[in-house]
Scaffold this active site. Structure first.
Site, PDB file in Angstrom:
ATOM      1  CB  THR A  50       3.927   9.211   1.900  1.00 33.65           C
ATOM      2  OG1 THR A  50       4.946   7.883   2.816  1.00 33.65           O
ATOM      3  CG2 THR A  50       5.042  10.033   1.981  1.00 33.65           C
ATOM      4  CD  GLU A  99       7.812   5.874   2.978  1.00 33.40           C
ATOM      5  OE1 GLU A  99       9.120   6.432   2.346  1.00 33.40           O
ATOM      6  OE2 GLU A  99       7.284   4.817   2.483  1.00 33.40           O
ATOM      7  CE1 TYR A 115       7.741   9.745  -2.484  1.00 33.63           C
ATOM      8  CE2 TYR A 115       7.860   8.234   0.332  1.00 33.63           C
ATOM      9  CZ  TYR A 115       7.414   8.810  -1.354  1.00 33.63           C
ATOM     10  OH  TYR A 115       6.375   8.457  -0.906  1.00 33.63           O
ATOM     11  CE  LYS A 162       4.065  12.225  -1.434  1.00 34.36           C
ATOM     12  NZ  LYS A 162       3.386  12.484  -2.636  1.00 34.36           N
TER      13      LYS A 162
HETATM   14  P1  NAD Z   1       3.958   6.096  -9.632  1.00 35.97           P
HETATM   15  O1  NAD Z   1       5.204   6.120  -8.926  1.00 35.97           O
HETATM   16  O2  NAD Z   1       3.554   4.535  -9.924  1.00 35.97           O
HETATM   17  O3  NAD Z   1       3.145   7.059 -10.143  1.00 35.97           O
HETATM   18  C1  NAD Z   1       3.916   8.332 -10.065  1.00 35.97           C
HETATM   19  C2  NAD Z   1       2.780   9.006 -11.650  1.00 35.97           C
HETATM   20  O4  NAD Z   1       3.368  10.301 -11.588  1.00 35.97           O
HETATM   21  C3  NAD Z   1       3.491   8.030 -12.817  1.00 35.97           C
HETATM   22  O5  NAD Z   1       2.303   8.073 -13.613  1.00 35.97           O
HETATM   23  C4  NAD Z   1       4.917   9.540 -13.238  1.00 35.97           C
HETATM   24  O6  NAD Z   1       4.602   9.493 -14.506  1.00 35.97           O
HETATM   25  C5  NAD Z   1       3.744  10.903 -12.750  1.00 35.97           C
HETATM   26  N1  NAD Z   1       5.452  11.664 -12.448  1.00 35.97           N
HETATM   27  C6  NAD Z   1       6.372  11.762 -12.149  1.00 35.97           C
HETATM   28  N2  NAD Z   1       6.850  12.769 -11.811  1.00 35.97           N
HETATM   29  C7  NAD Z   1       6.018  13.934 -12.523  1.00 35.97           C
HETATM   30  C8  NAD Z   1       5.989  14.606 -12.677  1.00 35.97           C
HETATM   31  N3  NAD Z   1       6.705  15.874 -12.832  1.00 35.97           N
HETATM   32  N4  NAD Z   1       4.633  15.861 -14.123  1.00 35.97           N
HETATM   33  C9  NAD Z   1       3.727  15.118 -14.576  1.00 35.97           C
HETATM   34  N5  NAD Z   1       3.505  13.370 -13.808  1.00 35.97           N
HETATM   35  C10 NAD Z   1       4.358  12.710 -13.151  1.00 35.97           C
HETATM   36  O7  NAD Z   1       3.782   6.104  -7.940  1.00 35.97           O
HETATM   37  P2  NAD Z   1       2.043   5.145  -6.617  1.00 35.97           P
HETATM   38  O8  NAD Z   1       3.067   4.188  -5.862  1.00 35.97           O
HETATM   39  O9  NAD Z   1       1.214   5.667  -7.343  1.00 35.97           O
HETATM   40  O10 NAD Z   1       1.875   6.983  -5.949  1.00 35.97           O
HETATM   41  C11 NAD Z   1       1.520   8.046  -6.086  1.00 35.97           C
HETATM   42  C12 NAD Z   1       1.094   9.341  -4.832  1.00 35.97           C
HETATM   43  O11 NAD Z   1       0.820   8.371  -4.011  1.00 35.97           O
HETATM   44  C13 NAD Z   1       2.994   9.680  -4.604  1.00 35.97           C
HETATM   45  O12 NAD Z   1       2.488  10.802  -4.336  1.00 35.97           O
HETATM   46  C14 NAD Z   1       3.430   8.574  -3.273  1.00 35.97           C
HETATM   47  O13 NAD Z   1       4.111   9.719  -2.198  1.00 35.97           O
HETATM   48  C15 NAD Z   1       2.332   8.504  -2.897  1.00 35.97           C
HETATM   49  N6  NAD Z   1       1.996   7.565  -1.822  1.00 35.97           N
HETATM   50  C16 NAD Z   1       2.116   5.975  -2.519  1.00 35.97           C
HETATM   51  C17 NAD Z   1       2.500   5.493  -1.878  1.00 35.97           C
HETATM   52  C18 NAD Z   1       2.745   3.426  -2.476  1.00 35.97           C
HETATM   53  O14 NAD Z   1       2.670   2.806  -1.054  1.00 35.97           O
HETATM   54  N7  NAD Z   1       3.056   3.415  -3.478  1.00 35.97           N
HETATM   55  C19 NAD Z   1       1.604   5.065  -0.173  1.00 35.97           C
HETATM   56  C20 NAD Z   1       1.641   6.155   0.275  1.00 35.97           C
HETATM   57  C21 NAD Z   1       1.596   7.060  -0.322  1.00 35.97           C
HETATM   58  P1  TYD Z   2       9.596  -0.536  -1.245  1.00 29.54           P
HETATM   59  O1  TYD Z   2       8.204  -0.994  -1.492  1.00 29.54           O
HETATM   60  O2  TYD Z   2      10.772   0.275  -1.799  1.00 29.54           O
HETATM   61  O3  TYD Z   2       8.329   0.550  -0.395  1.00 29.54           O
HETATM   62  P2  TYD Z   2       8.901   1.502   0.912  1.00 29.54           P
HETATM   63  O4  TYD Z   2      10.153   1.588   0.797  1.00 29.54           O
HETATM   64  O5  TYD Z   2       8.463   2.855   0.271  1.00 29.54           O
HETATM   65  O6  TYD Z   2       8.261   1.036   2.376  1.00 29.54           O
HETATM   66  O7  TYD Z   2      10.280  -1.783  -0.042  1.00 29.54           O
HETATM   67  C1  TYD Z   2       8.901  -2.054   1.252  1.00 29.54           C
HETATM   68  C2  TYD Z   2       9.771  -2.847   2.198  1.00 29.54           C
HETATM   69  O8  TYD Z   2      10.645  -3.480   1.598  1.00 29.54           O
HETATM   70  C3  TYD Z   2      11.340  -1.792   2.730  1.00 29.54           C
HETATM   71  O9  TYD Z   2      10.923  -1.968   4.402  1.00 29.54           O
HETATM   72  C4  TYD Z   2      12.492  -2.233   2.047  1.00 29.54           C
HETATM   73  C5  TYD Z   2      12.107  -3.564   1.312  1.00 29.54           C
HETATM   74  N1  TYD Z   2      12.659  -3.956   0.048  1.00 29.54           N
HETATM   75  C6  TYD Z   2      13.452  -5.151   0.041  1.00 29.54           C
HETATM   76  O10 TYD Z   2      14.152  -5.239   0.676  1.00 29.54           O
HETATM   77  N2  TYD Z   2      13.761  -5.154  -0.649  1.00 29.54           N
HETATM   78  C7  TYD Z   2      13.751  -4.413  -2.223  1.00 29.54           C
HETATM   79  O11 TYD Z   2      14.159  -5.076  -3.611  1.00 29.54           O
HETATM   80  C8  TYD Z   2      13.191  -3.971  -1.889  1.00 29.54           C
HETATM   81  C9  TYD Z   2      12.701  -3.389  -3.137  1.00 29.54           C
HETATM   82  C10 TYD Z   2      12.426  -3.642  -1.757  1.00 29.54           C
END
Ligand code: NAD
Ligand code: TYD
Length: 351
Positions: free
Chosen positions: A127, A129, A152, A156
């Protein structure tokens, strides 16, 4: 022989979109989805693939080495792509321990087995982040220093360093992708975009942290998936690739964009400026993220396709057409998390 891709965390938001992405495009692959189905994992995301002979699901935790080893031995995957992680910053502030277990120790297990089983490529999904927080100017490049601020992002960043250590020490062919904030179908409604949509549908106020001027750089999940596909096909071992679509928006701008899309699609909803409520800020809230995607654009010819205005509209449409999905994930655990995180006695929505 079809190539075998082990996708860990494939029942979550990005992982399930990625599995669909792969199986929609390639006939000559099979996908093993290994997921422990935490609160964020949902097999409904993949219900349409249940009868697809190219798709297998295994319930397992990446922290359980013997269980993982059995899966590696049985399926002998060619590629490992790790999405499995605890992914929500607010939860990492409330309870960091599980973030270290899944996001660091779990990755160590995957790296060790990828090495033992001579995997062709291991991709760690990371990420933006990990780079910390930007001021008013500047962007994150792959050379930006790691400066994670939340449990978090620190977990990562730790996994990224371990992944690189396996490349330098053992020659394991790895890549790391560092993407900005994703949006799209199947995102758990603890994250800003689906949470905003859910609250609008329930007639509840949208909680915006602090002054609402924190900036995130948004990308549609399909664009993230195509970037991972490019890295899997042509990424150079040991390289890190930033992924982003150069869509910086303040949180208030994003919430207002969603409100506008909803007003068009559902004019019956009582949405006004009063629909937003400013709530106490997240602890250590990163102010601004912005990704420079030049490396993946120039070296792998990737580019994002989805303009954010269109992407938000189609995403809102998806949630409107899948209200059942949204309601199915609102269970007692969610309501408990919600009441603790937002410090309210009488939690969210009468459903
Ligand atoms: P999510 O929380 O929607 O999904 C995570 C999945 O991992 C779930 O299905 C959960 O059951 C599984 N999981 C968690 N812990 C586990 C474990 N110990 N063993 C097996 N399975 C496990 O997350 P997401 O938003 O789909 O993110 C996926 C990846 O992408 C993560 O590594 C996250 O750090 C990264 N990422 C997310 C974003 C975003 O905007 N959502 C952006 C950049 C990177
Ligand atoms: P989020 O979707 O949790 O992603 P991340 O923290 O990984 O960037 O949050 C996106 C942005 O929105 C972040 O600046 C926090 C803000 N936020 C709110 O203002 N209210 C909320 O209830 C949530 C969940 C996030």
């Amino acid at each position: 022989m079809p190539r075998k891709v082990l996708v860990t965390g494939g029942a979550g938001f990005i992982g399930s979109n990625f599995i669909h992405y792969l199986l929609d495009r390639y006939d000559d692959i099979s996908v093993i989805n290994l997921d422990d189905l935490t609160y964020a994992g949902n097999l409904r995301n993949l219900a349409d693939l249940e009868k697809d002979p190219r798709y297998f699901f295994i319930r397992e935790n990446i922290c359980n080495f013997p269980g993982l080893q059995t899966v590696f031995k049985k399926f002998e995957p060619d590629y490992v792509i790790n999405f499995a992680a605890e992914s929500h910053v607010d939860r990492s502030i409330l309870d960091p321990d599980i973030f270290i277990r899944s996001n660091v120790l779990g990755v160590q297990n995957l790296l060790k087995l990828s090495l033992d089983c001579e995997i062709e490529r291991m991709i760690q999904i990371s990420t933006d982040e990990v780079y910390g927080s930007l001021g008013e100017s500047g962007v994150f490049t792959e050379k930006s220093p790691l400066d994670p601020r939340s449990p978090y992002s620190a977990s990562k960043a730790s996994a990224d360093l371990l992944t690189l250590a396996y490349y330098y020490t053992f020659n394991l062919p790895v890549n790391i992708t560092r993407c900005s904030n994703n949006y799209g179908p199947f995102q758990f409604p603890e994250k800003l975009i689906p949470l905003t949509i859910l609250h609008c549908l329930k007639g509840e106020k949208i909680p915006v942290y602090g002054d609402g001027l924190n900036i995130r750089d948004w990308i549609h999940v399909d664009d993230h998936c195509s970037a991972i596909d490019r890295v899997l096909t042509d990424g150079i071992p040991g390289e890190i690739y930033n992924v982003g679509a150069q869509n910086e928006m303040t949180n208030i701008e994003m919430v207002n964009t969603i409100i506008c899309a909803l007003k068009e699609l559902r004019p019956d909803l009582p949405l006004t400026e009063d629909s937003i409520v400013f709530v106490p800020d997240r602890k250590g809230h990163d102010r601004r993220y912005a990704i420079d995607p030049e490396k993946i654009q120039k070296t792998l010819g990737w580019k994002s396709r989805m303009p954010v205005s269109e992407g938000i509209k189609t995403t809102v449409e998806w949630y409107l057409n899948n209200v059942n999905w949204l309601e199915s994930v609102i269970n007692a655990e969610y309501l408990h998390y919600y009441s603790v995180n937002y410090r309210i006695g009488n939690p969210l929505p009468k459903l």
